[in-house]
Design a protein around this motif. Structure first.
Motif, mmCIF file in Angstrom:
data_model
loop_
_atom_site.group_PDB
_atom_site.id
_atom_site.type_symbol
_atom_site.label_atom_id
_atom_site.label_comp_id
_atom_site.label_asym_id
_atom_site.label_seq_id
_atom_site.Cartn_x
_atom_site.Cartn_y
_atom_site.Cartn_z
ATOM 1 N N GLU A 108 -12.517 13.006 9.667
ATOM 2 C CA GLU A 108 -12.781 14.108 8.739
ATOM 3 C C GLU A 108 -11.576 15.035 8.657
ATOM 4 O OE1 GLU A 108 -17.668 14.447 9.082
ATOM 5 O OE2 GLU A 108 -16.387 15.647 10.394
ATOM 6 N N LEU A 109 -10.903 15.246 9.776
ATOM 7 C CA LEU A 109 -9.697 16.076 9.759
ATOM 8 C C LEU A 109 -8.595 15.410 8.938
ATOM 9 C CD1 LEU A 109 -9.533 17.407 13.427
ATOM 10 C CD2 LEU A 109 -9.764 18.778 11.345
ATOM 11 N N GLU A 110 -8.491 14.099 9.031
ATOM 12 C CA GLU A 110 -7.505 13.371 8.218
ATOM 13 C C GLU A 110 -7.820 13.537 6.733
ATOM 14 O OE1 GLU A 110 -5.825 9.551 10.626
ATOM 15 O OE2 GLU A 110 -7.899 9.403 9.925
ATOM 16 N N VAL A 111 -9.089 13.420 6.400
ATOM 17 C CA VAL A 111 -9.500 13.572 5.003
ATOM 18 C C VAL A 111 -9.235 14.995 4.527
ATOM 19 C CG1 VAL A 111 -11.487 13.614 3.442
ATOM 20 C CG2 VAL A 111 -11.221 11.739 5.086
ATOM 21 N N LEU A 112 -9.549 15.965 5.364
ATOM 22 C CA LEU A 112 -9.336 17.361 4.990
ATOM 23 C C LEU A 112 -7.850 17.655 4.823
ATOM 24 C CD1 LEU A 112 -10.491 20.102 4.379
ATOM 25 C CD2 LEU A 112 -10.700 20.542 6.835
ATOM 26 N N ALA A 113 -7.021 17.091 5.687
ATOM 27 C CA ALA A 113 -5.573 17.283 5.573
ATOM 28 C C ALA A 113 -5.068 16.696 4.248
ATOM 29 C CB ALA A 113 -4.858 16.622 6.751
ATOM 30 N N ARG B 262 -16.201 5.335 -1.277
ATOM 31 C CA ARG B 262 -17.505 5.828 -0.859
ATOM 32 C C ARG B 262 -17.450 6.385 0.561
ATOM 33 N NH1 ARG B 262 -22.670 2.299 -2.337
ATOM 34 N NH2 ARG B 262 -23.552 4.256 -1.571
ATOM 35 N N ALA B 263 -16.598 5.794 1.386
ATOM 36 C CA ALA B 263 -16.434 6.308 2.750
ATOM 37 C C ALA B 263 -15.797 7.692 2.706
ATOM 38 C CB ALA B 263 -15.576 5.355 3.578
ATOM 39 N N VAL B 264 -14.841 7.864 1.804
ATOM 40 C CA VAL B 264 -14.206 9.179 1.644
ATOM 41 C C VAL B 264 -15.253 10.206 1.214
ATOM 42 C CG1 VAL B 264 -12.530 10.532 0.350
ATOM 43 C CG2 VAL B 264 -11.955 8.216 1.085
ATOM 44 N N GLU B 265 -16.081 9.826 0.253
ATOM 45 C CA GLU B 265 -17.129 10.741 -0.210
ATOM 46 C C GLU B 265 -18.051 11.140 0.931
ATOM 47 O OE1 GLU B 265 -19.010 8.576 -3.324
ATOM 48 O OE2 GLU B 265 -17.345 8.821 -4.753
ATOM 49 N N LYS B 266 -18.356 10.184 1.805
ATOM 50 C CA LYS B 266 -19.219 10.461 2.958
ATOM 51 C C LYS B 266 -18.535 11.445 3.901
ATOM 52 C CE LYS B 266 -21.625 8.242 6.814
ATOM 53 N NZ LYS B 266 -21.901 6.937 7.505
ATOM 54 N N HIS B 267 -17.240 11.259 4.121
ATOM 55 C CA HIS B 267 -16.505 12.170 5.003
ATOM 56 C C HIS B 267 -16.409 13.570 4.396
ATOM 57 C CE1 HIS B 267 -15.565 9.135 7.875
ATOM 58 N NE2 HIS B 267 -14.756 8.446 7.083
ATOM 59 N N VAL B 268 -16.189 13.635 3.093
ATOM 60 C CA VAL B 268 -16.110 14.934 2.413
ATOM 61 C C VAL B 268 -17.449 15.659 2.534
ATOM 62 C CG1 VAL B 268 -15.868 16.091 0.189
ATOM 63 C CG2 VAL B 268 -14.278 14.253 0.819
ATOM 64 N N ALA B 269 -18.547 14.926 2.350
ATOM 65 C CA ALA B 269 -19.872 15.530 2.494
ATOM 66 C C ALA B 269 -20.079 16.033 3.911
ATOM 67 C CB ALA B 269 -20.950 14.509 2.132
ATOM 68 N N GLY B 270 -19.584 15.264 4.895
ATOM 69 C CA GLY B 270 -19.690 15.686 6.289
ATOM 70 C C GLY B 270 -18.902 16.962 6.555
ATOM 71 N N ILE B 271 -17.745 17.079 5.925
ATOM 72 C CA ILE B 271 -16.925 18.288 6.062
ATOM 73 C C ILE B 271 -17.673 19.494 5.516
ATOM 74 C CG2 ILE B 271 -14.836 19.444 5.216
ATOM 75 C CD1 ILE B 271 -13.504 16.623 5.246
#
Length: 213
Positions: free
Chosen positions: A153-158, A178-187
């Motif tokens: 999630e930190l990688e995605v946020l960065a 879709r995995a990115v979308e899941k991580h963004v939702a988790g953030i």
């Protein structure tokens, strides 16, 4: 000072009315639910509103929503809300872009009449009155939330901070979109950023990331 009070407990409501009037102010309306609060503010044009957060019929956030509606109709209307607990979403929604003319007190503070009335007068004058425990928990939550993000999630946020779209993030991290979308939702969930018409959650998340430390 003209005051509108909203509290569903008749005993507490009467006590608040007495406190305010002993200070020399005038309670122009004392009501028991959010709908009555909105109507009273429209009819009485008070200098400040004092309301509980949880009110009938659902006893969730009716008082807060009514207060926000009052501020929408009368921009800058001073509002003091009080609650049994520190509710982070309440604080965020109430403060919005500015804490001017805003108060958030815990009900324990109402027991100290001088401190309570000082806070109401300060808010009515355009100041801010946030309970120290509210401030402490908001600061603590803001710091702890980023620490609770997973490494991915930190990688995605960065990557979001670099302005990359979900598709571009997926390509960089070699994962599905879709995995990115899941991580963004988790953030968004971890940072307590529910859907909002007033703010872009992606931008807010990035700002918190950039301000970390």
């Amino acid at each position: 000072m003209r005051v509108v009070l909203a509290e569903d407990s008749a005993i507490l409501r009467e006590g608040l009315v007495r406190l305010v009037e002993l200070r020399g102010h005038r309670v122009v309306a004392a009501v028991g639910d959010g709908e009555q609060l909105v109507a009273a503010v429209g009819a009485e044009l008070p200098d400040v509103v004092v309301t509980d957060v949880r009110m009938p019929p659902g006893h969730t956030d009716e008082g807060l929503r009514a207060a926000l509606e009052c501020r929408r109709r009368r921009r800058g209307l001073p509002v003091v809300v009080f609650s049994q607990y520190v509710e982070h979403r309440v604080a965020r929604d109430l403060i919005g872009e500015s804490a001017a003319g805003v108060g958030y007190l815990l009900k324990d503070r109402v027991a100290d009449s001088r401190e309570f009335l000082d806070a109401v007068e300060r808010v009515a004058a355009g100041g801010t009155a946030l309970d120290p425990e509210v401030v402490a928990q908001l600061v603590r939550r803001g710091r702890d939330a980023l620490a609770e993000l997973t490494p991915r999630e930190l990688e995605v946020l960065a990557a979001m901070a670099e302005g990359l779209s979900n598709a571009a993030i997926a390509t960089r991290l070699v994962i599905g979109e879709r995995a990115v979308e899941k991580h963004v939702a988790g953030i968004f969930t971890t940072l307590d950023l529910p859907p909002s018409a007033q703010e872009n959650r992606r931008v807010v998340a990035v700002l918190r990331y950039l301000r970390r430390g």
